[in-house]
Design a protein around this motif. Structure first.
Motif, PDB file in Angstrom:
ATOM      1  N   GLN A 127     -25.994  46.288  -3.552  1.00 14.95           N
ATOM      2  CA  GLN A 127     -25.187  45.705  -4.622  1.00 14.95           C
ATOM      3  C   GLN A 127     -24.707  46.773  -5.597  1.00 14.95           C
ATOM      4  OE1 GLN A 127     -27.467  43.241  -7.310  1.00 14.95           O
ATOM      5  NE2 GLN A 127     -29.298  44.472  -7.004  1.00 14.95           N
ATOM      6  N   GLY A 128     -23.740  46.396  -6.411  1.00 12.29           N
ATOM      7  CA  GLY A 128     -23.322  47.169  -7.568  1.00 12.29           C
ATOM      8  C   GLY A 128     -22.935  48.612  -7.294  1.00 12.29           C
ATOM      9  N   ARG A 129     -23.329  49.463  -8.211  1.00 11.75           N
ATOM     10  CA  ARG A 129     -22.918  50.867  -8.161  1.00 11.75           C
ATOM     11  C   ARG A 129     -23.540  51.623  -6.991  1.00 11.75           C
ATOM     12  NH1 ARG A 129     -23.193  50.699 -14.457  1.00 11.75           N
ATOM     13  NH2 ARG A 129     -21.036  50.111 -14.843  1.00 11.75           N
ATOM     14  N   ILE A 130     -24.749  51.258  -6.601  1.00 15.44           N
ATOM     15  CA  ILE A 130     -25.342  51.900  -5.422  1.00 15.44           C
ATOM     16  C   ILE A 130     -24.540  51.528  -4.192  1.00 15.44           C
ATOM     17  CG2 ILE A 130     -27.354  51.880  -3.892  1.00 15.44           C
ATOM     18  CD1 ILE A 130     -29.124  52.027  -6.368  1.00 15.44           C
ATOM     19  N   GLN A 131     -24.150  50.276  -4.061  1.00 13.77           N
ATOM     20  CA  GLN A 131     -23.343  49.872  -2.915  1.00 13.77           C
ATOM     21  C   GLN A 131     -21.989  50.582  -2.924  1.00 13.77           C
ATOM     22  OE1 GLN A 131     -21.582  45.886  -2.673  1.00 13.77           O
ATOM     23  NE2 GLN A 131     -22.483  45.709  -0.625  1.00 13.77           N
ATOM     24  N   ARG A 132     -21.385  50.727  -4.100  1.00 16.31           N
ATOM     25  CA  ARG A 132     -20.096  51.424  -4.174  1.00 16.31           C
ATOM     26  C   ARG A 132     -20.237  52.888  -3.746  1.00 16.31           C
ATOM     27  NH1 ARG A 132     -19.489  47.709  -8.355  1.00 16.31           N
ATOM     28  NH2 ARG A 132     -20.033  49.099 -10.074  1.00 16.31           N
ATOM     29  N   ALA A 133     -21.338  53.536  -4.132  1.00 12.49           N
ATOM     30  CA  ALA A 133     -21.573  54.926  -3.703  1.00 12.49           C
ATOM     31  C   ALA A 133     -21.757  54.995  -2.191  1.00 12.49           C
ATOM     32  CB  ALA A 133     -22.792  55.500  -4.420  1.00 12.49           C
ATOM     33  N   TRP A 134     -22.472  54.025  -1.619  1.00 15.68           N
ATOM     34  CA  TRP A 134     -22.656  53.962  -0.166  1.00 15.68           C
ATOM     35  C   TRP A 134     -21.304  53.791   0.524  1.00 15.68           C
ATOM     36  CZ3 TRP A 134     -24.260  49.162   2.954  1.00 15.68           C
ATOM     37  CH2 TRP A 134     -24.651  49.522   4.246  1.00 15.68           C
ATOM     38  N   ARG A 135     -20.441  52.957  -0.052  1.00 16.67           N
ATOM     39  CA  ARG A 135     -19.101  52.734   0.506  1.00 16.67           C
ATOM     40  C   ARG A 135     -18.301  54.046   0.555  1.00 16.67           C
ATOM     41  NH1 ARG A 135     -16.085  49.223  -3.179  1.00 16.67           N
ATOM     42  NH2 ARG A 135     -15.603  51.169  -4.208  1.00 16.67           N
ATOM     43  N   THR A 136     -18.421  54.890  -0.491  1.00 21.33           N
ATOM     44  CA  THR A 136     -17.633  56.137  -0.538  1.00 21.33           C
ATOM     45  C   THR A 136     -17.959  57.074   0.615  1.00 21.33           C
ATOM     46  OG1 THR A 136     -19.172  57.382  -1.940  1.00 21.33           O
ATOM     47  CG2 THR A 136     -17.480  56.050  -3.065  1.00 21.33           C
ATOM     48  N   GLN A 137     -19.140  56.932   1.215  1.00 17.07           N
ATOM     49  CA  GLN A 137     -19.484  57.811   2.327  1.00 17.07           C
ATOM     50  C   GLN A 137     -19.441  57.099   3.677  1.00 17.07           C
ATOM     51  OE1 GLN A 137     -22.943  58.304   4.122  1.00 17.07           O
ATOM     52  NE2 GLN A 137     -22.712  56.130   3.719  1.00 17.07           N
ATOM     53  N   GLY A 138     -18.856  55.901   3.704  1.00 20.37           N
ATOM     54  CA  GLY A 138     -18.586  55.234   4.980  1.00 20.37           C
ATOM     55  C   GLY A 138     -19.558  54.156   5.404  1.00 20.37           C
ATOM     56  N   TYR A 139     -20.306  53.562   4.434  1.00 21.34           N
ATOM     57  CA  TYR A 139     -21.289  52.534   4.769  1.00 21.34           C
ATOM     58  C   TYR A 139     -22.196  53.016   5.905  1.00 21.34           C
ATOM     59  CZ  TYR A 139     -18.701  49.108   1.909  1.00 21.34           C
ATOM     60  OH  TYR A 139     -18.089  48.448   0.888  1.00 21.34           O
ATOM     61  N   GLU A 140     -22.489  52.141   6.883  1.00 22.86           N
ATOM     62  CA  GLU A 140     -23.443  52.460   7.956  1.00 22.86           C
ATOM     63  C   GLU A 140     -22.912  53.544   8.903  1.00 22.86           C
ATOM     64  OE1 GLU A 140     -20.689  49.450   9.572  1.00 22.86           O
ATOM     65  OE2 GLU A 140     -21.840  49.506   7.710  1.00 22.86           O
ATOM     66  N   ARG A 141     -21.626  53.790   8.893  1.00 24.96           N
ATOM     67  CA  ARG A 141     -21.038  54.823   9.759  1.00 24.96           C
ATOM     68  C   ARG A 141     -21.148  56.221   9.140  1.00 24.96           C
ATOM     69  NH1 ARG A 141     -18.175  53.117  14.029  1.00 24.96           N
ATOM     70  NH2 ARG A 141     -17.686  50.917  14.161  1.00 24.96           N
ATOM     71  N   GLY A 142     -21.493  56.291   7.874  1.00 25.87           N
ATOM     72  CA  GLY A 142     -21.601  57.578   7.195  1.00 25.87           C
ATOM     73  C   GLY A 142     -22.945  58.251   7.422  1.00 25.87           C
TER      74      GLY A 142
END
Length: 146
Positions: A93-108
């Motif tokens: 959730q939230g800002r941690i999830q947004r940071a995870w998104r910036t590096q490609g979610y599970e593909r990163g």
């Protein structure tokens, strides 16, 4: 989902939201979120977190199990839940999830989450297969790789 096991009934802690149990899961409904099925490991994790009272709140999509390495995810009002056989089901959730998104979610490089978000001193932290994300109000979200 199989046959119904109950009548449709209101959620105890969410006005205007209903739930119905079926043989292999439940269907959640509210006018604001629509009707969505919840089942399997993601459903069990959502139930353990407190259903509609959890940080996830109500689902806003059905599960999608087309992710890499056999992973699944489901969107909720408060974030999303990801699952794999090896990592289990974890809420982001939230800002941690947004940071995870910036590096490609599970593909990163971080891969899938291996924990839910938790407090680590004055910070919030969430662990992933390839490292962790640490968030604080002063420094924001920082990604650390293993």
């Amino acid at each position: 989902m199989g046959y119904p096991k109950s009548e449709e009934e209101p959620f105890k802690f969410r006005s205007g939201a209903n739930v119905q149990s079926f043989m292999s899961g439940i269907i959640s409904y509210s006018a604001g979120t629509g009707a969505w099925s919840i089942y399997g490991p993601i459903g069990r994790a959502w139930k353990a977190d407190g259903w509609e009272r959890s940080a996830a709140r109500l689902p806003t999509s059905n599960q999608d199990c087309g992710l890499i390495r056999g992973g699944c995810y489901q969107k909720f009002e408060g974030g999303s839940m990801h699952w794999t056989q090896s990592t289990g089901a974890h809420f982001t959730q939230g800002r941690i999830q947004r940071a995870w998104r910036t590096q490609g979610y599970e593909r990163g490089r971080l891969g899938y989450p291996t924990s839910d978000e938790y407090s680590s001193g004055a910070n919030k932290r969430q662990n992933y297969e390839g490292g962790y994300i640490l968030w604080s109000s002063k420094a924001g979200a920082r990604i650390f790789y293993s």
